[in-house]
Write an enzyme that holds these catalytic residues in place. Structure first.
Site, PDB file in Angstrom:
ATOM      1  N   ILE A  42       0.856  -1.188   0.000  1.00  0.00           N
ATOM      2  CA  ILE A  42       0.000   0.000   0.000  1.00  0.00           C
ATOM      3  C   ILE A  42       0.894   1.239   0.000  1.00  0.00           C
ATOM      4  O   ILE A  42       1.332   1.718   1.038  1.00  0.00           O
ATOM      5  CB  ILE A  42      -0.984  -0.007   1.187  1.00  0.00           C
ATOM      6  CG1 ILE A  42      -1.873  -1.262   1.116  1.00  0.00           C
ATOM      7  CG2 ILE A  42      -1.844   1.250   1.172  1.00  0.00           C
ATOM      8  CD1 ILE A  42      -2.939  -1.358   2.178  1.00  0.00           C
ATOM      9  N   HIS A  43       1.183   1.716  -1.207  1.00  0.00           N
ATOM     10  CA  HIS A  43       1.954   2.942  -1.405  1.00  0.00           C
ATOM     11  C   HIS A  43       0.955   4.067  -1.676  1.00  0.00           C
ATOM     12  O   HIS A  43      -0.237   3.917  -1.418  1.00  0.00           O
ATOM     13  CB  HIS A  43       2.982   2.752  -2.529  1.00  0.00           C
ATOM     14  CG  HIS A  43       2.369   2.323  -3.829  1.00  0.00           C
ATOM     15  ND1 HIS A  43       1.946   3.219  -4.778  1.00  0.00           N
ATOM     16  CD2 HIS A  43       2.070   1.087  -4.316  1.00  0.00           C
ATOM     17  CE1 HIS A  43       1.422   2.559  -5.801  1.00  0.00           C
ATOM     18  NE2 HIS A  43       1.488   1.251  -5.536  1.00  0.00           N
ATOM     19  N   ALA A  44       1.400   5.186  -2.207  1.00  0.00           N
ATOM     20  CA  ALA A  44       0.556   6.383  -2.324  1.00  0.00           C
ATOM     21  C   ALA A  44      -0.763   6.171  -3.073  1.00  0.00           C
ATOM     22  O   ALA A  44      -1.820   6.554  -2.579  1.00  0.00           O
ATOM     23  CB  ALA A  44       1.346   7.520  -2.969  1.00  0.00           C
TER      24      ALA A  44
END
Length: 88
Positions: free
Chosen positions: A14-16
């Site tokens: 879960i990145h940007a």
């Protein structure tokens, strides 16, 4: 209180971009929604909280909610994580 565990399977965790999608989805619900990874916990409606959890591929997270639409909120967010945020 409703809570479910799930393993994050998309390659980049879960990145940007997925965090933004996660937060915007969580914000549609009235319930208080939290995400836990290990001993860390964050508000599912806060981009900074979600990113600070450092959720990577194969992370086991718990999504929990408390409120009138808690079950729907948890189910919707679990489905979002299961969909790998549309990245794969």
């Amino acid at each position: 209180m409703i809570s479910k565990d799930i393993i994050v399977m998309n390659n980049s965790g879960i990145h940007a971009r997925p965090a933004s999608l996660f937060v915007s989805t969580a914000s549609k619900f009235k319930s208080n929604i939290m995400v836990s990874k290990g001993t860390s916990k964050g508000n599912a409606k806060s981009m900074l909280n979600i990113l600070s959890l450092g959720i990577t591929k194969d992370s086991n997270i718990t999504i929990s909610a408390d409120g009138d639409d808690a079950a729907e909120a948890v189910d919707t967010l679990i489905k979002l994580v299961e969909s790998k945020f549309g990245e794969e």
